[in-house]
Write a protein that holds these residues in place. Structure first.
Motif, PDB file in Angstrom:
ATOM      1  N   GLU A  23      29.756  41.042  26.343  1.00 24.59           N
ATOM      2  CA  GLU A  23      30.863  40.636  27.391  1.00 24.59           C
ATOM      3  C   GLU A  23      30.324  39.181  28.167  1.00 24.59           C
ATOM      4  OE1 GLU A  23      29.719  43.390  26.708  1.00 24.59           O
ATOM      5  OE2 GLU A  23      31.653  44.785  26.118  1.00 24.59           O
ATOM      6  N   PRO A  24      29.207  39.101  28.726  1.00 24.29           N
ATOM      7  CA  PRO A  24      29.065  37.877  29.554  1.00 24.29           C
ATOM      8  C   PRO A  24      29.401  36.402  28.621  1.00 24.29           C
ATOM      9  CG  PRO A  24      27.145  39.377  29.634  1.00 24.29           C
ATOM     10  CD  PRO A  24      27.989  40.129  28.707  1.00 24.29           C
ATOM     11  N   GLU A  25      29.462  36.573  27.381  1.00 29.80           N
ATOM     12  CA  GLU A  25      29.773  35.442  26.435  1.00 29.80           C
ATOM     13  C   GLU A  25      31.410  34.944  26.563  1.00 29.80           C
ATOM     14  OE1 GLU A  25      28.500  36.074  22.448  1.00 29.80           O
ATOM     15  OE2 GLU A  25      26.443  36.676  22.826  1.00 29.80           O
ATOM     16  N   ALA A  26      32.048  35.903  27.296  1.00 31.69           N
ATOM     17  CA  ALA A  26      33.273  35.671  27.548  1.00 31.69           C
ATOM     18  C   ALA A  26      33.671  34.826  28.744  1.00 31.69           C
ATOM     19  CB  ALA A  26      34.067  37.073  27.672  1.00 31.69           C
ATOM     20  N   LEU A  27      32.769  34.543  29.484  1.00 33.25           N
ATOM     21  CA  LEU A  27      32.942  33.996  30.942  1.00 33.25           C
ATOM     22  C   LEU A  27      33.488  32.562  30.782  1.00 33.25           C
ATOM     23  CD1 LEU A  27      32.623  34.423  34.007  1.00 33.25           C
ATOM     24  CD2 LEU A  27      30.304  33.312  33.621  1.00 33.25           C
ATOM     25  N   ALA A  28      33.235  31.928  29.948  1.00 29.95           N
ATOM     26  CA  ALA A  28      33.900  30.432  29.800  1.00 29.95           C
ATOM     27  C   ALA A  28      35.337  30.675  29.311  1.00 29.95           C
ATOM     28  CB  ALA A  28      32.927  29.588  28.964  1.00 29.95           C
ATOM     29  N   LEU A  29      35.543  31.495  28.307  1.00 29.63           N
ATOM     30  CA  LEU A  29      36.849  31.654  27.882  1.00 29.63           C
ATOM     31  C   LEU A  29      37.711  32.423  28.679  1.00 29.63           C
ATOM     32  CD1 LEU A  29      36.194  33.377  24.297  1.00 29.63           C
ATOM     33  CD2 LEU A  29      37.158  31.030  24.803  1.00 29.63           C
ATOM     34  N   TYR A  67      37.833  45.219  28.978  1.00 32.65           N
ATOM     35  CA  TYR A  67      36.873  44.681  29.668  1.00 32.65           C
ATOM     36  C   TYR A  67      36.422  45.726  31.016  1.00 32.65           C
ATOM     37  CZ  TYR A  67      36.133  40.604  26.956  1.00 32.65           C
ATOM     38  OH  TYR A  67      35.833  39.944  26.205  1.00 32.65           O
ATOM     39  N   SER A  68      37.547  46.740  31.272  1.00 36.49           N
ATOM     40  CA  SER A  68      37.090  47.671  32.253  1.00 36.49           C
ATOM     41  C   SER A  68      36.062  48.655  32.279  1.00 36.49           C
ATOM     42  CB  SER A  68      38.504  48.582  32.404  1.00 36.49           C
ATOM     43  OG  SER A  68      38.628  49.562  31.362  1.00 36.49           O
ATOM     44  N   HIS A  69      35.668  48.801  30.984  1.00 31.71           N
ATOM     45  CA  HIS A  69      34.371  49.394  30.982  1.00 31.71           C
ATOM     46  C   HIS A  69      33.199  48.661  31.358  1.00 31.71           C
ATOM     47  CE1 HIS A  69      33.765  47.010  27.437  1.00 31.71           C
ATOM     48  NE2 HIS A  69      32.392  47.270  27.158  1.00 31.71           N
ATOM     49  N   PHE A  70      33.244  47.443  31.036  1.00 31.79           N
ATOM     50  CA  PHE A  70      32.185  46.443  31.559  1.00 31.79           C
ATOM     51  C   PHE A  70      32.006  46.299  32.867  1.00 31.79           C
ATOM     52  CE2 PHE A  70      30.171  42.292  31.692  1.00 31.79           C
ATOM     53  CZ  PHE A  70      29.033  42.803  30.999  1.00 31.79           C
ATOM     54  N   ARG A  71      33.210  46.132  33.724  1.00 34.53           N
ATOM     55  CA  ARG A  71      33.267  46.006  35.116  1.00 34.53           C
ATOM     56  C   ARG A  71      32.579  47.216  35.648  1.00 34.53           C
ATOM     57  NH1 ARG A  71      39.252  44.133  35.733  1.00 34.53           N
ATOM     58  NH2 ARG A  71      38.990  45.193  37.906  1.00 34.53           N
ATOM     59  N   ARG A  72      33.074  48.422  35.219  1.00 33.93           N
ATOM     60  CA  ARG A  72      32.421  49.677  35.731  1.00 33.93           C
ATOM     61  C   ARG A  72      30.948  49.885  35.548  1.00 33.93           C
ATOM     62  NH1 ARG A  72      37.215  51.859  33.434  1.00 33.93           N
ATOM     63  NH2 ARG A  72      35.893  52.521  31.688  1.00 33.93           N
ATOM     64  N   ARG A  73      30.616  49.348  34.322  1.00 36.50           N
ATOM     65  CA  ARG A  73      29.112  49.660  33.922  1.00 36.50           C
ATOM     66  C   ARG A  73      28.475  48.627  34.870  1.00 36.50           C
ATOM     67  NH1 ARG A  73      25.826  47.384  29.178  1.00 36.50           N
ATOM     68  NH2 ARG A  73      27.112  45.704  29.636  1.00 36.50           N
ATOM     69  N   LEU A  74      28.981  47.321  35.085  1.00 39.19           N
ATOM     70  CA  LEU A  74      28.054  46.347  35.735  1.00 39.19           C
ATOM     71  C   LEU A  74      28.101  47.054  37.316  1.00 39.19           C
ATOM     72  CD1 LEU A  74      29.226  42.846  34.775  1.00 39.19           C
ATOM     73  CD2 LEU A  74      26.862  43.834  34.605  1.00 39.19           C
ATOM     74  N   SER A  81      25.635  41.475  41.453  1.00 33.21           N
ATOM     75  CA  SER A  81      24.994  40.185  41.794  1.00 33.21           C
ATOM     76  C   SER A  81      24.698  39.209  40.742  1.00 33.21           C
ATOM     77  CB  SER A  81      23.593  40.693  42.650  1.00 33.21           C
ATOM     78  OG  SER A  81      22.763  41.136  41.391  1.00 33.21           O
ATOM     79  N   GLY A  82      24.619  37.957  41.288  1.00 34.12           N
ATOM     80  CA  GLY A  82      24.112  36.899  40.558  1.00 34.12           C
ATOM     81  C   GLY A  82      25.410  36.559  39.409  1.00 34.12           C
ATOM     82  N   ALA A  83      24.779  36.214  38.189  1.00 33.60           N
ATOM     83  CA  ALA A  83      25.641  35.976  37.250  1.00 33.60           C
ATOM     84  C   ALA A  83      26.911  37.249  37.150  1.00 33.60           C
ATOM     85  CB  ALA A  83      24.906  36.006  35.632  1.00 33.60           C
ATOM     86  N   HIS A  84      26.377  38.749  37.096  1.00 33.56           N
ATOM     87  CA  HIS A  84      27.272  39.603  36.919  1.00 33.56           C
ATOM     88  C   HIS A  84      28.557  39.437  37.904  1.00 33.56           C
ATOM     89  CE1 HIS A  84      23.342  41.242  35.448  1.00 33.56           C
ATOM     90  NE2 HIS A  84      24.470  41.303  34.286  1.00 33.56           N
ATOM     91  N   ARG A  85      28.051  39.089  39.173  1.00 32.80           N
ATOM     92  CA  ARG A  85      29.104  38.927  39.960  1.00 32.80           C
ATOM     93  C   ARG A  85      30.203  37.850  39.602  1.00 32.80           C
ATOM     94  NH1 ARG A  85      27.139  39.038  45.704  1.00 32.80           N
ATOM     95  NH2 ARG A  85      27.304  41.189  45.573  1.00 32.80           N
ATOM     96  N   GLN A  86      29.580  36.784  39.239  1.00 26.90           N
ATOM     97  CA  GLN A  86      30.244  35.612  38.761  1.00 26.90           C
ATOM     98  C   GLN A  86      31.310  35.938  37.592  1.00 26.90           C
ATOM     99  OE1 GLN A  86      28.314  32.212  37.368  1.00 26.90           O
ATOM    100  NE2 GLN A  86      30.012  30.983  36.993  1.00 26.90           N
ATOM    101  N   PHE A  87      30.781  36.491  36.465  1.00 20.16           N
ATOM    102  CA  PHE A  87      31.648  37.406  35.549  1.00 20.16           C
ATOM    103  C   PHE A  87      32.775  38.132  36.127  1.00 20.16           C
ATOM    104  CE2 PHE A  87      32.830  40.735  32.790  1.00 20.16           C
ATOM    105  CZ  PHE A  87      33.069  39.950  31.420  1.00 20.16           C
ATOM    106  N   LEU A  88      32.498  39.086  36.890  1.00 18.36           N
ATOM    107  CA  LEU A  88      33.507  40.000  37.601  1.00 18.36           C
ATOM    108  C   LEU A  88      34.526  39.115  38.227  1.00 18.36           C
ATOM    109  CD1 LEU A  88      31.485  43.184  38.834  1.00 18.36           C
ATOM    110  CD2 LEU A  88      32.761  42.773  36.675  1.00 18.36           C
ATOM    111  N   GLU A  89      34.345  38.314  39.055  1.00 16.02           N
ATOM    112  CA  GLU A  89      35.133  37.503  39.849  1.00 16.02           C
ATOM    113  C   GLU A  89      36.049  36.655  38.986  1.00 16.02           C
ATOM    114  OE1 GLU A  89      32.663  35.312  42.618  1.00 16.02           O
ATOM    115  OE2 GLU A  89      32.223  37.039  43.981  1.00 16.02           O
TER     116      GLU A  89
END
Length: 106
Positions: A23-29, A67-74, A81-89
């Motif tokens: 899922e973090p690979e989806a950030l740019a898209l 992507y809801s599962h990924f948000r909950r898991r993170l 925090s960090g890259a995970h917070r950026q992904f969620l935002e």
């Protein structure tokens, strides 16, 4: 305007095809998708684009579910925090509630 809807649809397909665990690979898209959505919202949508608008609404709902599962898991396992917070935002900014896309401005 049809080209913008086509671009969003192509991005949505790619986002839905990203394998679980990557899922973090989806950030740019997701960021590009958010920009395209903002462009679409900046002007009235012609009535002839109604079907594309409804397809966008459906794909937004599918992405939120995907992507809801990924948000909950993170938030529970890794923390926000960090890259995970950026992904969620970025995800929260670009995947607004589908009800917002239910309007057609003609």
């Amino acid at each position: 305007m049809t080209a913008l809807f086509d671009q969003v649809a192509a991005i949505d397909e790619r986002l839905l095809d990203i394998p679980f665990g990557s899922e973090p690979e989806a950030l740019a898209l997701i960021a590009v998708r958010g920009q395209l959505i903002a462009t679409l919202e900046s002007s009235p949508v012609p009535a002839e684009c109604a079907s594309a608008l409804f397809a966008l609404q459906a794909s937004t709902a599918a992405l939120e579910q995907r992507y809801s599962h990924f948000r909950r898991r993170l938030s529970t396992e890794v923390g926000e925090s960090g890259a995970h917070r950026q992904f969620l935002e970025t995800l929260a900014d670009s995947l607004e509630p589908p009800a917002q896309y239910g309007r057609i401005l003609a």
